[in-house]
Design a protein around this motif. Structure first.
Motif, short mmCIF file in Angstrom:
data_model
loop_
_atom_site.label_atom_id
_atom_site.label_comp_id
_atom_site.label_asym_id
_atom_site.label_seq_id
_atom_site.Cartn_x
_atom_site.Cartn_y
_atom_site.Cartn_z
N GLY A 95 53.03 29.83 67.11
CA GLY A 95 52.02 29.14 67.54
C GLY A 95 52.51 27.56 68.19
N ALA A 96 52.42 27.46 69.38
CA ALA A 96 52.63 26.05 69.63
C ALA A 96 51.32 25.28 70.18
N LEU A 127 57.80 29.96 68.56
CA LEU A 127 57.44 31.22 69.25
C LEU A 127 55.98 30.95 69.53
N GLU A 128 55.56 31.09 70.78
CA GLU A 128 54.38 30.85 71.48
C GLU A 128 54.08 32.04 72.26
N GLY A 186 47.70 25.76 73.06
CA GLY A 186 46.80 26.38 72.54
C GLY A 186 45.32 26.14 73.19
N LEU A 202 48.07 29.32 63.77
CA LEU A 202 47.23 30.03 64.64
C LEU A 202 45.67 30.25 63.78
N PRO A 203 44.82 30.39 64.81
CA PRO A 203 43.39 30.69 63.92
C PRO A 203 43.67 32.03 63.16
N TRP A 213 36.65 30.50 76.26
CA TRP A 213 37.68 30.55 75.13
C TRP A 213 37.29 32.00 74.51
N LEU A 223 41.17 18.69 65.38
CA LEU A 223 42.60 18.12 65.79
C LEU A 223 43.04 17.51 64.77
#
Ligand code: FAD
Length: 351
Positions: free
Chosen positions: A8-9, A30-31, A38, A168-169, A289, A338
């Motif tokens: 996750g980027a 790795l994204e 994101g 990531l979520p 989203w 954030l």
């Protein structure tokens, strides 16, 4: 073999990668998407960048954001709130109030958008560290570390490392095969954590000038009629254009069902709230989203508006020795925000 693979980027993964690299670790990020950031995404025009994901920071109470903004040399903009506030009831009737809700501390935006902050964090990483369009599908514990399998444009690939970090979520972790499988209680604990704002959507309307200010309006409104529920001025100071934005009050299923009509319905709502000129935007941009598979799951479609009380989750042994959880929802403080994304990265690099 890298020391750490970050999955996750988004802001959290990039900050974690940067901190780990700063400590001398060999890191790969790795994204899944073809871009970094994101949930951070901007709509760009010649005048600048408008945030379609997060827009606000509160550096007075968010030390990591304050440091990151300062280190990146970025300027802050106070959210325009001065002037009249519009309330729209369920029947669509509007009422003008002398002012809106005072924000304390005030919400601030970043010049260049939140994307400028993400870019600044990513710039600190060596070329080739971030690999886009690598959707991770499987993480296996091996004798010496982890084997991370991803889908890429050129087919599947597997990368080995001493450790992995998932930034990531948490609900998205359920879509990654972990071998051996996590205990059902841990899977269940991750599955109930909503991705903050993952079920949300934003609409941005662009205009030639901020005409609502001529009428003494702030550009802020609250509506119980929809499609938008909470609206604000999104204009960039000194720009030769102006903008309003709103969060949807309509749920994801209704947004999808009425997708084709949304630009028209939104323009009409802006017109009702802020006058005829507001009903004729140059352009309406919608970012939903809830329809993004690398942000939201089906469960996030039912997310409420209340901010969840996020708590970090540590994986038990043997997984926890090799796999760390980061991302805004795993933050020890400011979970979901954030600032939380940075706090979780900080905690994960120490772990
Ligand atoms: C509409 C909206 C408004 C918001 N407003 C604010 C605000 O004003 N202020 C605030 O502080 N916060 C706000 N937030 C929350 C903020 O966006 C998050 O706190 C922050 O962006 C989370 O960063 P993250 O890196 O933890 O997660 P993400 O940004 O979600 O990053 C996760 C990354 O993982 C990637 N990924 C997912 N699955 C895989 C996989 N299988 N393999 C590889 N990569 C994968 C994704 O593509 C993504 O790049 C808002 C969010 C939204 C959606």
């Amino acid at each position: 073999m890298p020391d750490l693979i970050v999955i996750g980027a988004g802001l959290s993964g990039l900050a974690l990668a940067r901190a780990a690299a700063g400590r001398g670790a060999e890191v790969v990020v790795l994204e899944a998407r073809a871009r970094i950031g994101g949930r951070v995404l901007s709509h760009r025009t010649e005048a600048g960048a408008y945030d379609l994901g997060p827009a606000w920071v509160w550096p007075a109470i968010q030390p990591r954001i304050a440091r990151a903004v300062h280190a990146a040399g970025l300027a802050l903009i106070e959210q325009a709130e001065a002037g009249g506030f519009i309330y729209q009831d369920q029947a669509g009737r509007t009422q003008r109030l002398p002012h809106g809700f005072a924000q304390e501390p005030p919400s601030l935006r970043i010049t260049g958008g939140i994307g400028a902050l993400v870019e600044a964090v990513a710039t600190g990483l060596a070329p080739g560290v971030v690999r886009l369009e690598h959707a991770v599908r499987r993480i296996a514990l091996t004798g010496s570390g982890v084997a991370v399998a991803a889908e890429t444009r050129s087919g599947p690939m597997t990368l080995h490392a001493a450790r992995a970090a998932l930034a990531l979520p948490p609900r998205l972790i359920g879509g990654i095969e972990i071998a051996p499988a996590l205990p059902p209680s841990v899977q269940a604990a991750l599955a109930v954590v909503p991705g903050w704002m993952a079920g949300q959507a934003k609409a941005l309307a662009l205009y030639d000038r901020p005409f609502w200010r001529d009428a003494g309006l702030s550009g802020s409104a609250f509506s119980q009629a929809g499609p938008l529920g909470e609206l604000h001025d999104a204009s960039l100071p000194g720009a030769a254009e102006a903008a309003l934005f709103g969060f949807f009050s309509w749920p994801p299923a209704l947004r999808v069902a009425r997708r084709a009509a949304l630009p028209e319905l939104i323009a009409r709502q802006f017109g009702t709230l802020f006058g005829a000129e507001a009903g004729r935007p140059r352009e309406v941009i919608i970012q939903d989203w809830a329809t993004e598979p690398f942000t939201a799951t089906e469960a996030d479609h039912a997310n409420g508006n209340a901010h969840p009380d996020y708590r970090p989750i540590a994986l038990p042994a043997p997984w926890g020795e090799r796999i760390t959880l980061a991302g805004a929802e795993m933050a020890p403080e400011f979970g979901g925000y954030l600032e939380g994304a940075l706090a979780a990265a900080e905690a994960a690099v120490i772990a």
